[in-house]
Design a protein around this motif. Sequence first.
Motif, mmCIF file in Angstrom:
data_model
loop_
_atom_site.group_PDB
_atom_site.id
_atom_site.type_symbol
_atom_site.label_atom_id
_atom_site.label_comp_id
_atom_site.label_asym_id
_atom_site.label_seq_id
_atom_site.Cartn_x
_atom_site.Cartn_y
_atom_site.Cartn_z
ATOM 1 N N LEU A 47 39.363 51.687 39.746
ATOM 2 C CA LEU A 47 39.104 51.653 41.181
ATOM 3 C C LEU A 47 38.690 50.271 41.646
ATOM 4 N N GLU A 102 39.444 58.021 46.453
ATOM 5 C CA GLU A 102 38.327 57.307 45.833
ATOM 6 C C GLU A 102 38.029 56.006 46.574
ATOM 7 N N ARG A 105 35.813 56.739 49.471
ATOM 8 C CA ARG A 105 34.433 56.962 49.026
ATOM 9 C C ARG A 105 33.744 55.639 48.680
#
Length: 362
Positions: A47, A102, A105
């Motif tokens: 990520l 993701e 987030r």
Amino acid sequence: MDSGAPRILSGTDGRIRHGADPSRTADGRLTLRSPVVFRRPIHVFDLSAHCITVDGAACRPAIIRQRLDTMRGREIKMPPDAVSTDDLDFRVKVLEHALRYERSRLDHALAVGEGIIETIETFHAARTSADYMRAFTDTAPLVSVCICTMNRAELLTERCLRSLREQTYRNLQIVVVGDHCTDDTESRIAGLRDDRIAFVNLPRRGPYPPPGRDRWCVAGTNAVNQALVRCEGAFVMHLDDDDRAVPERVETLLRAAQEHRADLCWHPFWSEQPDGTWTLLGNGAFELGQITTGSIFYHRALTRIPWDVHAYRLGEPGDWNRLRKIRVLRPQLHFVNTPLLYHHREQNQSPFEAQDGETFLP
């Protein structure tokens, strides 16, 4: 495989199943409906780098798609246990879905620490005011153009400012801030005799990181922030001192912003390559690599979010660090699918020399 990295699971066996678009269960897992099972597992994605690792190769989703398109156009001899291009394409779709989730987030978590979350409600409350909406209804609102520069007087005046002075839309405020220029920038600008152009020269440069990628990420931050606070226009745009805008750029973006009530518009742009050719960048995605400061046009309310000179500590270029924060505000966005900028390769910078008394960030 790194067992500590996030996985996409389906069912209790941990395998990826081929099917329709994935859906998310109550516990956050991605599920797929078809019983067809891949023979090889999808590997993890990182990520922090916004990359996907498929069978050991780290790639951005767009690069994987490009490679798949290339493979489909050739006869490639594949080993018996290889995954087909259709299967790989499906894997990319699944991972893109998970990555978007993701990333949202992660952006939210960063925004909390950066103090942006508190600004969301304030921004949307201001959006309903008559003063805010006047920018969309005035027939010829003032547009401010921010430019930061450092000892590139000829490029600034002959390319950048010339392209602005040739704009079909004339109601401009052009704010040029020197990052402690020591050349003839001021006299060259004065020689243009254009009262729409104002020049301010900072008394010192920086502090920025020492020479290297960190400095590249944030150099010019102090100058561009000074330009922001001097903006008086209803809308704001930017132009690098060595780039040029097409003559219709301001008019096109102003019309689009007003028609769509867009807080921010952006567009594709031509980028000069090392061999002198030009590549079109900007596919409509609001993401790093597809948008740049020179390709945006926005409501003056967004000037409340300045550049962060410490963006390099997150490994982010300063312009993307700011755009990421703006995206968290959930503004009304509009993509104008017309190239309106020529982004020249940065090849005319003089070798770095520290100025007298210049300090550096760690």
